[in-house]
Design a protein around this motif. Structure first.
Motif, PDB file in Angstrom:
ATOM      1  N   ARG A  88       0.844  -1.194   0.000  1.00  0.00           N
ATOM      2  CA  ARG A  88       0.000   0.000   0.000  1.00  0.00           C
ATOM      3  C   ARG A  88       0.877   1.240   0.000  1.00  0.00           C
ATOM      4  N   GLY A  89       0.435   2.278  -0.697  1.00  0.00           N
ATOM      5  CA  GLY A  89       1.212   3.505  -0.793  1.00  0.00           C
ATOM      6  C   GLY A  89       0.544   4.685  -0.114  1.00  0.00           C
ATOM      7  N   PHE A  90       1.359   5.566   0.451  1.00  0.00           N
ATOM      8  CA  PHE A  90       0.874   6.747   1.155  1.00  0.00           C
ATOM      9  C   PHE A  90       1.769   7.937   0.838  1.00  0.00           C
ATOM     10  N   VAL A  91       1.171   9.122   0.819  1.00  0.00           N
ATOM     11  CA  VAL A  91       1.899  10.377   0.627  1.00  0.00           C
ATOM     12  C   VAL A  91       1.490  11.315   1.755  1.00  0.00           C
ATOM     13  N   LYS A  92       2.481  11.934   2.380  1.00  0.00           N
ATOM     14  CA  LYS A  92       2.220  12.867   3.479  1.00  0.00           C
ATOM     15  C   LYS A  92       3.118  14.086   3.322  1.00  0.00           C
ATOM     16  N   ALA A  93       2.674  15.197   3.890  1.00  0.00           N
ATOM     17  CA  ALA A  93       3.467  16.426   3.909  1.00  0.00           C
ATOM     18  C   ALA A  93       4.030  16.633   5.305  1.00  0.00           C
ATOM     19  N   GLY A  94       5.206  17.221   5.381  1.00  0.00           N
ATOM     20  CA  GLY A  94       5.802  17.551   6.673  1.00  0.00           C
ATOM     21  C   GLY A  94       7.282  17.279   6.706  1.00  0.00           C
ATOM     22  N   LYS A  95       7.833  17.338   7.895  1.00  0.00           N
ATOM     23  CA  LYS A  95       9.255  17.040   8.087  1.00  0.00           C
ATOM     24  C   LYS A  95       9.415  15.531   7.968  1.00  0.00           C
TER      25      LYS A  95
END
Length: 146
Positions: A88-95
């Motif tokens: 499964r793939g995920f994309v997140k924003a942040g440090k």
């Protein structure tokens, strides 16, 4: 042994090597693999400080988010080609280091697999990359640095 393996991917060769190692571990444990690409959030203010701007300026977060999605999709394709399943793939924003550690905790990850250096590191450097170092220092689960 491992039920959930998190692989941090950023498009670098070392992140894809980490993915290969995670697939080897999956073959032994039948674990689920989570791919995570983290992009750094940029405000419109930061974008406005750029010296050169095109006539129509895309919002940096939108561009970076699309790139991160491409990285995850490419990693999913590589995983399938290398025999990976239940990925499964995920994309997140942040440090990146903070998001990787928090994501691992939220998802109950048993192992984090990460490359020694990412896309912004000196390829000939002798030391562990800053993101992999921070993840290894702060994660509450084992971290395999490839």
């Amino acid at each position: 042994m491992f039920k959930r393996i998190l692989v941090a991917v950023d498009g670098s060769m070392t992140s894809f090597e980490a993915l290969s190692k995670a697939i080897e571990l999956q073959e032994l444990t039948d674990a689920e693999i989570y791919l995570l690409c983290v992009y750094k959030h940029h405000s419109l203010f930061e974008a406005s400080l750029s010296i050169g701007r095109p006539a129509e300026m895309d919002i940096p977060d939108k561009v970076l988010s699309e790139y991160a999605k491409d990285v995850v999709n490419h990693a999913k394709q590589l995983a399938a080609e290398r025999g990976g399943k239940n990925v499964r793939g995920f994309v997140k924003a942040g440090k990146p280091s903070r998001v990787i550690v928090e994501f691992a905790k939220e998802k109950g990850v048993d192992l984090i697999v990460i490359g020694t250096k990412g896309t912004h590191s000196d390829k000939d450097g002798l030391f562990l990359g800053s993101v992999s170092h921070r993840v290894a220092s702060h994660a509450k689960c084992p971290v395999l640095v490839v």
